[in-house]
Design an enzyme around this catalytic site. Sequence first.
Site, PDB file in Angstrom:
ATOM      1  N   THR A 111       4.269  -3.364 -22.988  1.00 14.81           N
ATOM      2  CA  THR A 111       3.578  -3.811 -21.787  1.00 14.81           C
ATOM      3  C   THR A 111       3.652  -5.333 -21.799  1.00 14.81           C
ATOM      4  O   THR A 111       4.072  -5.938 -22.792  1.00 14.81           O
ATOM      5  CB  THR A 111       2.103  -3.357 -21.772  1.00 14.81           C
ATOM      6  OG1 THR A 111       1.496  -3.779 -22.992  1.00 14.81           O
ATOM      7  CG2 THR A 111       1.986  -1.851 -21.623  1.00 14.81           C
ATOM      8  N   ARG A 134      -0.061  -7.034 -15.440  1.00 13.27           N
ATOM      9  CA  ARG A 134      -0.131  -5.642 -15.922  1.00 13.27           C
ATOM     10  C   ARG A 134       1.179  -4.945 -15.594  1.00 13.27           C
ATOM     11  O   ARG A 134       1.453  -4.649 -14.426  1.00 13.27           O
ATOM     12  CB  ARG A 134      -1.307  -4.962 -15.228  1.00 13.27           C
ATOM     13  CG  ARG A 134      -1.593  -3.535 -15.628  1.00 13.27           C
ATOM     14  CD  ARG A 134      -2.984  -3.168 -15.183  1.00 13.27           C
ATOM     15  NE  ARG A 134      -3.949  -3.994 -15.885  1.00 13.27           N
ATOM     16  CZ  ARG A 134      -4.460  -3.717 -17.086  1.00 13.27           C
ATOM     17  NH1 ARG A 134      -4.115  -2.605 -17.705  1.00 13.27           N
ATOM     18  NH2 ARG A 134      -5.310  -4.530 -17.676  1.00 13.27           N
ATOM     19  N   ASP A 137       7.434   0.842 -29.924  1.00 13.91           N
ATOM     20  CA  ASP A 137       6.561   0.490 -28.798  1.00 13.91           C
ATOM     21  C   ASP A 137       5.688  -0.667 -29.282  1.00 13.91           C
ATOM     22  O   ASP A 137       4.757  -0.474 -30.068  1.00 13.91           O
ATOM     23  CB  ASP A 137       5.718   1.707 -28.421  1.00 13.91           C
ATOM     24  CG  ASP A 137       4.795   1.431 -27.233  1.00 13.91           C
ATOM     25  OD1 ASP A 137       4.524   0.245 -26.955  1.00 13.91           O
ATOM     26  OD2 ASP A 137       4.334   2.397 -26.609  1.00 13.91           O
ATOM     27  N   LYS A 162      -0.921  -7.563 -22.682  1.00 17.88           N
ATOM     28  CA  LYS A 162      -1.872  -7.555 -23.812  1.00 17.88           C
ATOM     29  C   LYS A 162      -1.777  -8.916 -24.515  1.00 17.88           C
ATOM     30  O   LYS A 162      -2.120  -9.922 -23.900  1.00 17.88           O
ATOM     31  CB  LYS A 162      -1.574  -6.357 -24.716  1.00 17.88           C
ATOM     32  CG  LYS A 162      -1.775  -5.023 -23.969  1.00 17.88           C
ATOM     33  CD  LYS A 162      -1.599  -3.820 -24.858  1.00 17.88           C
ATOM     34  CE  LYS A 162      -1.930  -2.526 -24.140  1.00 17.88           C
ATOM     35  NZ  LYS A 162      -0.770  -1.823 -23.587  1.00 17.88           N
ATOM     36  N   TYR A 190      11.503  -5.072  -0.497  1.00 14.00           N
ATOM     37  CA  TYR A 190      12.163  -3.919  -1.132  1.00 14.00           C
ATOM     38  C   TYR A 190      13.434  -4.391  -1.802  1.00 14.00           C
ATOM     39  O   TYR A 190      14.216  -5.124  -1.197  1.00 14.00           O
ATOM     40  CB  TYR A 190      12.491  -2.839  -0.103  1.00 14.00           C
ATOM     41  CG  TYR A 190      11.618  -1.630  -0.291  1.00 14.00           C
ATOM     42  CD1 TYR A 190      11.631  -0.938  -1.496  1.00 14.00           C
ATOM     43  CD2 TYR A 190      10.750  -1.192   0.715  1.00 14.00           C
ATOM     44  CE1 TYR A 190      10.799   0.149  -1.704  1.00 14.00           C
ATOM     45  CE2 TYR A 190       9.925  -0.108   0.514  1.00 14.00           C
ATOM     46  CZ  TYR A 190       9.958   0.566  -0.700  1.00 14.00           C
ATOM     47  OH  TYR A 190       9.137   1.632  -0.912  1.00 14.00           O
ATOM     48  N   GLU A 201      15.513  -2.196  -4.206  1.00  8.42           N
ATOM     49  CA  GLU A 201      16.071  -1.150  -5.081  1.00  8.42           C
ATOM     50  C   GLU A 201      17.439  -1.600  -5.587  1.00  8.42           C
ATOM     51  O   GLU A 201      18.249  -2.118  -4.816  1.00  8.42           O
ATOM     52  CB  GLU A 201      16.164   0.174  -4.332  1.00  8.42           C
ATOM     53  CG  GLU A 201      14.802   0.824  -4.176  1.00  8.42           C
ATOM     54  CD  GLU A 201      14.843   2.132  -3.408  1.00  8.42           C
ATOM     55  OE1 GLU A 201      15.946   2.595  -3.062  1.00  8.42           O
ATOM     56  OE2 GLU A 201      13.763   2.673  -3.144  1.00  8.42           O
TER      57      GLU A 201
HETATM   58  N1  DSN Z   1      -3.904   2.678 -24.936  1.00  9.97           N
HETATM   59  C1  DSN Z   1      -4.324   1.584 -24.138  1.00  9.97           C
HETATM   60  C2  DSN Z   1      -4.997   0.588 -25.013  1.00  9.97           C
HETATM   61  O1  DSN Z   1      -4.475   0.240 -26.063  1.00  9.97           O
HETATM   62  O2  DSN Z   1      -6.088   0.176 -24.652  1.00  9.97           O
HETATM   63  C3  DSN Z   1      -3.222   1.035 -23.445  1.00  9.97           C
HETATM   64  O3  DSN Z   1      -2.461   2.032 -22.852  1.00  9.97           O
END
Ligand code: DSN
Length: 418
Positions: A222, A231, A196, A225, A50, A52
């Site tokens: 994220t 993830r 984003d 990808k 933990y 925080e």
């Molecule tokens: N929208 C999903 C994708 O691009 O597959 C990811 O959140």
Amino acid sequence: MSLKSTDPKVFNAILKEAKRQNDNIELIASENFVTDEILDAQGSIMTNKYAEGYPGARWYGGCENVDIVESLAIERAKALFNAEHVNVQPHSGSQANMAVYFAALKPGDTVLAMDIACGGHLTHGHARNFSGTFFNIISYGVNKDSEMLDYDEILDLAKKHNPKMIIAGACAYPRIIDFKKFREICDKVGAMLLADIAHIAGLTIAGLHPNACKHAHFVTSTTHKTLRGPRSGIVMCKRQFAKSIDAMVFPGIQGGPLMHVIAAKAVAFKNAGTKEFREYQKHIVNNSKALADALMGKGYRLVSGGTDNHLMLIDLTEKELSGRDAASALDKAGITVNKNLIPYDEKTPAITSGIRLGTPAITTRGMKEKEMELIAELIDQALNNVNKAKVLSRVKKDVKRLTSKFPLYKDVIKRMTR
Ligand code: DSN
């Protein structure tokens, strides 16, 4: 005791998933295959801790080691993106976006964002997502003819609706996004810019896509990808928003950070600083263009007429096939894609007129342009025979023949099966 003996049901599902990933051609544009080092870090005992708070200022004792990995992740991400401030604690892209919304806006504020039906993301204002329920979302799409972003139209909408924030970013847009133009639009109407970059983060690092950090007040991503990490999510922002972003991630919307995932993010960011990673990103884009060209050569219509990045959208209208049926046939042939709305789609989101294809995962396996031609051929055979089980199973054999030349997680599968 091993998982194999204590919980064979979960063990076998994991083993079967490893084999599925190894055997199939993975074309989901948002997926990738992490390295063994990422698996080591993410599967480590840091999950027990933990922590925080933030490095050097935690609510719990014993944080000296997790402080090391979080500080490394922050410094590495700052260097990769040339970002003024980075928070590496968001558990996902969705929570990264939530942190920005709640730090920068008040409920009811107007946000201008890309329509999910034209390639935007769920958290950019879908009616059933927190973004669409807390905020007044106005959507922009793509130009009906070019199927590309129309910056004049976005400016007109911005002038008309006076948004407090504009979101630039997409999950099904095959072209370059001009963040500089977005910032100019924001400045004209006094809006903040959130970029984003979840899909294009890796391309950005390699200089294959303009860097949003130069122009946007906030940048979210994220990490799994094109970036090929665990993830998870991150928020980057200009220095003046650092305190409000940190306070919104914790204690605003999250409790304890996932320190094992943050350790894996640090590992991914180190890898993303290498020459090999930049070469890998180039191959992703070259493969994407090669796959797009091969498919168009076989008569498929691609939304916007091609791709500049790692993904493409096939419009199946002329093939008299829905995205749902195409994805299902390809699945039977061992080729994994997702059904996807195309701009101004006449079909519903559950059926769709299109499928989305991306090359990050197959490029990780080492596939190059030659394999893209073969993959286009296999896709074509499957889509011309969606109801012929025999043909689909023959294609599946060819898929396996191809993937066996580019083995994946050999050691993982060997360890699990010995
Ligand atoms: N929208 C999903 C994708 O691009 O597959 C990811 O959140």
